[in-house]
Design a protein around this motif. Structure first.
Motif, PDB file in Angstrom:
ATOM      1  N   ARG A 189      54.848   8.516  40.434  1.00 49.52           N
ATOM      2  CA  ARG A 189      54.977   8.967  39.889  1.00 49.52           C
ATOM      3  C   ARG A 189      53.965   9.718  39.342  1.00 49.52           C
ATOM      4  NH1 ARG A 189      55.237   9.146  34.638  1.00 49.52           N
ATOM      5  NH2 ARG A 189      56.546   7.163  33.725  1.00 49.52           N
ATOM      6  N   PRO A 190      53.538  10.934  39.138  1.00 50.31           N
ATOM      7  CA  PRO A 190      52.310  11.745  37.603  1.00 50.31           C
ATOM      8  C   PRO A 190      52.317  11.166  36.651  1.00 50.31           C
ATOM      9  CG  PRO A 190      53.347  13.438  38.711  1.00 50.31           C
ATOM     10  CD  PRO A 190      54.444  12.380  39.998  1.00 50.31           C
ATOM     11  N   HIS A 191      51.022  10.609  36.525  1.00 50.65           N
ATOM     12  CA  HIS A 191      49.965  10.268  35.533  1.00 50.65           C
ATOM     13  C   HIS A 191      49.484  11.019  34.392  1.00 50.65           C
ATOM     14  CE1 HIS A 191      52.350   5.890  35.288  1.00 50.65           C
ATOM     15  NE2 HIS A 191      52.422   6.368  37.388  1.00 50.65           N
ATOM     16  N   ALA A 192      49.175  12.026  35.125  1.00 54.83           N
ATOM     17  CA  ALA A 192      48.840  13.203  34.942  1.00 54.83           C
ATOM     18  C   ALA A 192      49.342  14.463  35.190  1.00 54.83           C
ATOM     19  CB  ALA A 192      47.141  13.604  34.853  1.00 54.83           C
ATOM     20  N   LYS A 193      48.870  15.459  33.716  1.00 58.10           N
ATOM     21  CA  LYS A 193      49.798  16.682  34.120  1.00 58.10           C
ATOM     22  C   LYS A 193      48.144  18.063  34.116  1.00 58.10           C
ATOM     23  CE  LYS A 193      53.337  19.362  31.454  1.00 58.10           C
ATOM     24  NZ  LYS A 193      54.004  19.631  29.894  1.00 58.10           N
TER      25      LYS A 193
END
Length: 94
Positions: free
Chosen positions: A25-29
């Protein structure tokens, strides 16, 4: 976001503006800022793409010499074939 020691200067200077990550899953926004060495980056975009869609220009923007180097760096989290989906994280220094 974490970067290998040898990439941090390129990230901080703006020479490196994209990273490819093998995440579940994404770990940056988008819009978030992350400390990189003595500087910071701001994330502009995060999207999933298959490895085969990474262009030569993307490889250069990631600070790698070729696609296989990029594959090896991203594969620390698992094997990557041409259909493996990676997160493409675009950013700029702030």
């Amino acid at each position: 976001m974490q970067f290998s020691k040898e990439l941090r200067e390129g990230v901080a200077s703006g020479r490196i503006t994209v990273s490819f990550r093998l995440w579940q899953r994404p770990h940056a926004k988008v819009g978030s800022r992350y400390q990189v060495g003595s500087g910071s980056i701001e994330v502009d975009d995060v999207r999933l793409i298959p490895f085969h869609a990474i262009t030569k220009a993307d490889v250069r923007r990631a600070g790698e010499s070729d696609r296989e180097s990029l594959r090896c760096r991203a594969a620390h989290a698992g094997p990557i074939d041409d259909d493996t989906m990676l997160y493409m994280v675009e950013f700029h220094p702030v």
